[in-house]
Design an enzyme around this catalytic site. Sequence first.
Site, PDB file in Angstrom:
ATOM      1  N   ASP A  50     -40.228 -48.737   1.462  1.00 25.51           N
ATOM      2  CA  ASP A  50     -39.161 -47.800   1.128  1.00 25.51           C
ATOM      3  C   ASP A  50     -37.964 -48.094   2.031  1.00 25.51           C
ATOM      4  O   ASP A  50     -38.063 -48.836   3.020  1.00 25.51           O
ATOM      5  CB  ASP A  50     -39.685 -46.374   1.334  1.00 25.51           C
ATOM      6  CG  ASP A  50     -38.678 -45.315   0.923  1.00 25.51           C
ATOM      7  OD1 ASP A  50     -37.881 -45.557   0.001  1.00 25.51           O
ATOM      8  OD2 ASP A  50     -38.690 -44.231   1.543  1.00 25.51           O
TER       9      ASP A  50
ATOM     10  N   GLU B 286     -34.883 -45.422   2.740  1.00 27.73           N
ATOM     11  CA  GLU B 286     -34.441 -44.248   3.495  1.00 27.73           C
ATOM     12  C   GLU B 286     -35.644 -43.551   4.142  1.00 27.73           C
ATOM     13  O   GLU B 286     -36.672 -43.368   3.511  1.00 27.73           O
ATOM     14  CB  GLU B 286     -33.709 -43.273   2.569  1.00 27.73           C
ATOM     15  CG  GLU B 286     -32.435 -43.859   1.988  1.00 27.73           C
ATOM     16  CD  GLU B 286     -31.845 -42.968   0.916  1.00 27.73           C
ATOM     17  OE1 GLU B 286     -31.697 -41.754   1.164  1.00 27.73           O
ATOM     18  OE2 GLU B 286     -31.543 -43.481  -0.183  1.00 27.73           O
TER      19      GLU B 286
END
Length: 199
Positions: free
Chosen positions: A7, A9
């Site tokens: 991922d 953020e």
Amino acid sequence: MNLFCADLEGVFLPEVWIEVAIKVGIEELKLTTRDIADYDVLMKKRLSILNENNLKIQDIVNVISRIDPLEGAIQTLDWIRERTQIVILSDTFEEFATPMMAKLNFPTLLCHSLTIDNTGTIKDYNIRIKSQKREAVQAFKNMNYTVTAFGDSYNDTEMILEADNGFLFKPPESVIKDFPTIPVTKNYNELKTMVESFL
């Protein structure tokens, strides 16, 4: 061959929408996939708030251009890239991504896009494919990669569970509680140790 999927953020960058919320002073924009598991519900809420407050794409990009990676993120990402291949699978948007990727030395990013009219109003969001993180991991596995996935939020759990190996990075307690079988790392040193264990 190993391939890592991560991922963006909450792992390498601060949460963009939280930063925007702070800048424009709208508390509701602080909600993320850590709070609302249904991404469609979350994005419709965000677009409604932007429309109500006459916020344009440039307002968002101006905030993003001032966001710096999390402390230690660049070094950690470079460390991974020296050892194996990594692809960033994110629910961010192409229109947000350029200033963010420049600060991370341009890793490979797969994400979504926005529909923006000629006034700069964000009219809609375009999901590349439903459950794109899980689908990407599945596709990489079909190409005979051994895939390890990691992220911090509800929207990362599908790809983590689909991967050959997976773990969470600094998730909220709610995610830990709802997915007790997924290993948890709490800092970049623990993340590196976990990465090394799968190489």
